[in-house]
Write a protein that holds these residues in place. Sequence first.
Motif: not given
Length: 105
Positions: A28-35
């Motif tokens: 929960r340190v980032g809501a969304c990650v795109q790669v």
Amino acid sequence: MADHVQVVTTTDSEQAAAELARSIVDARVGACVQVAQIRSFYRWDDAVQDDPEWQLQVKTSAERLEALIEHIRANHSYDVPEVIATPIIGGNRAYLTWVESETMQ
């Protein structure tokens, strides 16, 4: 500072990127990650490198930025991982509210 931040980092493999992205969201340190796969040129060990990398773009709240940076440093294979934070100065209010709710401790 803005209430929301986008953080960029890179990894050396698709698997490493997926593992780091999943751990960021799970913690929960980032809501969304795109790669996305990219090609990077940089100087390291006194030589210009030309390597494929996988770039992670993480959306988080400003409140969780330091925790995200520490998470990346603790879970990254690079000696000196790229971690660049850019303030988000606007956007879809509903999306930004979702970012806040997903990064609450």
